[in-house]
Enzyme design. Structure first.
Site, PDB file in Angstrom:
ATOM      1  N   HIS A 149       1.075  -1.285  -0.011  1.00 30.60           N
ATOM      2  CA  HIS A 149       0.156   0.271  -0.406  1.00 30.60           C
ATOM      3  C   HIS A 149       1.150   1.420   0.437  1.00 30.60           C
ATOM      4  O   HIS A 149       0.355   2.226   0.292  1.00 30.60           O
ATOM      5  CB  HIS A 149      -0.903   0.016   0.873  1.00 30.60           C
ATOM      6  CG  HIS A 149      -1.975  -1.274   1.256  1.00 30.60           C
ATOM      7  ND1 HIS A 149      -2.897  -1.721   1.104  1.00 30.60           N
ATOM      8  CD2 HIS A 149      -1.002  -2.953   2.275  1.00 30.60           C
ATOM      9  CE1 HIS A 149      -3.175  -2.514   1.455  1.00 30.60           C
ATOM     10  NE2 HIS A 149      -1.894  -3.251   2.092  1.00 30.60           N
ATOM     11  N   GLU A 204       8.903   8.099 -17.030  1.00 32.28           N
ATOM     12  CA  GLU A 204       7.003   7.950 -17.349  1.00 32.28           C
ATOM     13  C   GLU A 204       6.854   8.041 -18.250  1.00 32.28           C
ATOM     14  O   GLU A 204       5.744   7.719 -18.717  1.00 32.28           O
ATOM     15  CB  GLU A 204       7.047  10.296 -17.560  1.00 32.28           C
ATOM     16  CG  GLU A 204       7.251  10.849 -15.462  1.00 32.28           C
ATOM     17  CD  GLU A 204       7.310  12.212 -15.250  1.00 32.28           C
ATOM     18  OE1 GLU A 204       7.538  12.381 -14.697  1.00 32.28           O
ATOM     19  OE2 GLU A 204       7.667  12.800 -15.575  1.00 32.28           O
ATOM     20  N   SER A 217      12.692  21.400 -16.600  1.00 31.60           N
ATOM     21  CA  SER A 217      11.740  22.497 -16.601  1.00 31.60           C
ATOM     22  C   SER A 217      12.128  23.991 -17.615  1.00 31.60           C
ATOM     23  O   SER A 217      12.867  24.721 -16.929  1.00 31.60           O
ATOM     24  CB  SER A 217      10.824  22.606 -15.500  1.00 31.60           C
ATOM     25  OG  SER A 217      10.277  24.332 -15.608  1.00 31.60           O
TER      26      SER A 217
END
Ligand code: ARG
Length: 469
Positions: free
Chosen positions: A157, A291, A278
């Protein structure tokens, strides 16, 4: 040029439909296999005297010339201009050798040809995937070898659960990818069947020796039913399924590493080569490679269900819907191959921070189960032991401390049997790991044996892949 012009009025053509129906921009990837299948069939037609020796020589010479031209012009397909690659090859051959090119498609159909080319493509693609997977397996085994002494938090979890060896973690992914390789191998073996000589659907009208053809084209067997051979695409679906499944495994790995590389965890740092920044925030270092693996896994799932939907509800035999299989297949297997290779490089270049892992292992009460187990060894029923340790954890987390800062007097309030042994167990993730000594557990001796087995299977796999490459 059209391969079926005779029956149609020349002037009735709609450029929109031509654009809609062309597959050349996609199936140009099959050109090498189209040459190979065509050449093999021409030779066979020569052997059974449907073509004269002189014709065979000229057709083969022409095919070889076109093939050389293709090889020396990497941009050969950029101009497009054909309905599909099969049409292109025939048209280009006619330019090369003149009207004899019109004998090329004697006795065969694009339906058996395209199924043959696609299977040849797939067999090669699976080899490439297996090589990339081998690299990744090597990376996992290498990491497992180097990280045997490092204990990390194991999660369920995504909450701290029990300490494990970092090597145990890497070997878990080793197992998953190893199974994927065996699935790819399975898929390759099943796809290793020759459709050529099935004609459009009913079989070839000339007495071609398909066993000979299969041998020549490197197929293990001949497809035994012409309707099946020209119209099923289960091998495409299977390859996409296995590709999607390995992408799922990679996606989970990517997700782990994304979390572990966030400063809040700080377990690992991704190499600059696989990160991006970025445009706005100068401090950012983002795990884009991971990703994208996660994102492309999603796209592949869609490709898989798309391919299944194409086949569902098609009457036997060939239907043009089947042309759509190639977009899915090419994208699917090429993505899986590249993702496996990329994942290997990411793992190879990953920087690991044992200090951060150690700190994380020491918080989170991950030895709680070991305390309960020790009480069980002393005769306390597990449910009661669980309750006692749970209360101790509640006490500590309420005061924002861990087991390490606990005094004997405090501990005894919750666990009457508290002593030096229990105190030592509470403070030692290493002891916790060592106790997981049953087969498959994270104890160092077990993990070392796992690693040895992994290394043995790598040797086998390398042997299996080497000669046929
Ligand atoms: N481009 C077609 C495909 O990929 C080749 C087979 C065409 N056959 C036909 N009967 N129209 O499926």
């Amino acid at each position: 040029m059209k391969l079926w012009g005779g029956r149609f009025a020349r002037h009735e053509r709609d450029p929109l439909f031509e654009k809609f129906s062309e597959s050349f921009s996609v199936d140009c990837r099959l050109v090498e296999y189209d040459f190979a299948a065509n050449a093999a069939f021409v030779r066979e037609l020569g052997r059974i005297r449907v073509l004269k020796a002189r014709e065979v020589r000229k057709l083969l010479g022409g095919l070889e010339a076109v093939r050389r031209a293709v090889r020396s012009h990497p941009n050969w397909a950029a101009r497009g201009g054909a309905e599909d690659v099969h049409t292109w090859v025939e048209a280009r051959l006619e330019k090369e050798i003149g009207p004899l090119a019109r004998k090329l498609r004697t006795g065969r159909s694009r339906n058996d040809l395209v199924a043959t080319g696609t299977r040849l493509y797939l067999k090669r693609a699976i080899r490439e995937i297996e090589c990339a997977a081998l690299h990744l397996l090597d990376s996992f085994a290498g990491r497992a070898r180097r990280h045997l002494g490092i204990v990390i938090p194991g999660f369920t979890h995504l909450q701290p659960a029990q300490p494990i060896l970092l090597s145990h973690y890497w070997l878990a992914y080793f197992e998953m990818i190893r199974r994927d390789v065996s699935r790819f191998e399975d898929c390759r073996r099943r796809a290793d069947e020759l459709p050529l000589g099935s004609g459009a659907l009913a079989g070839a009208s000339f007495p071609v020796d398909r066993t000979r053809l299969a041998k020549e084209l490197g197929f293990a067997r001949v497809a035994m039913n012409s309707l099946d051979a020209t119209s099923d695409r289960d091998f495409v679906i299977e390859a996409l399924f296995v590709s999607a499944l390995s992408m799922l495994h990679l996606s989970r790995l990517a997700e782990d590493l994304i979390i572990y590389s966030s400063p809040a965890f700080g377990f690992v740092t991704l190499a600059d080569a696989y990160s991006t920044g970025s445009s706005l925030m100068p401090q950012k270092k983002n795990p884009d490679a991971l990703e994208l693996i996660r994102g492309k896994a999603a796209t592949l799932l869609g490709r898989l269900s798309g391919a299944m939907a194409i086949v569902k509800g098609l009457p036997l035999a060939y239907n043009r819907d089947l042309q759509e299989d190639k977009t899915a297949l090419f994208e699917g297997v090429e993505t899986a191959r590249d993702a496996l290779e990329l994942a290997a490089r990411v793992v190879d270049t990953l920087e690991v921070h044992p200090d951060k892992m150690k700190a994380a292992v020491e918080s989170g009460f991950m030895t709680a189960t070991d305390l309960a187990d020790e009480l069980v060894r002393r005769g306390v029923p597990f449910a009661e032991a669980h309750e006692q340790v749970g209360k101790l954890v509640r006490y500590c987390s309420g005061r924002n401390t861990g087991f390490a800062a606990l005094s004997t007097a405090e501990a005894e309030r919750f666990i009457p049997a508290w002593d030096a042994t229990l105190a030592a167990i509470a403070k030692s993730p290493e002891k916790s790991v060592a106790r997981k000594a049953a087969l498959g557990g994270t104890a160092p001796a077990r993990v070392t044996r796992q690693l040895r087995a992994a290394e043995r299977s790598l040797v086998e796999l390398r042997k299996a892949l080497a000669p046929r490459r």
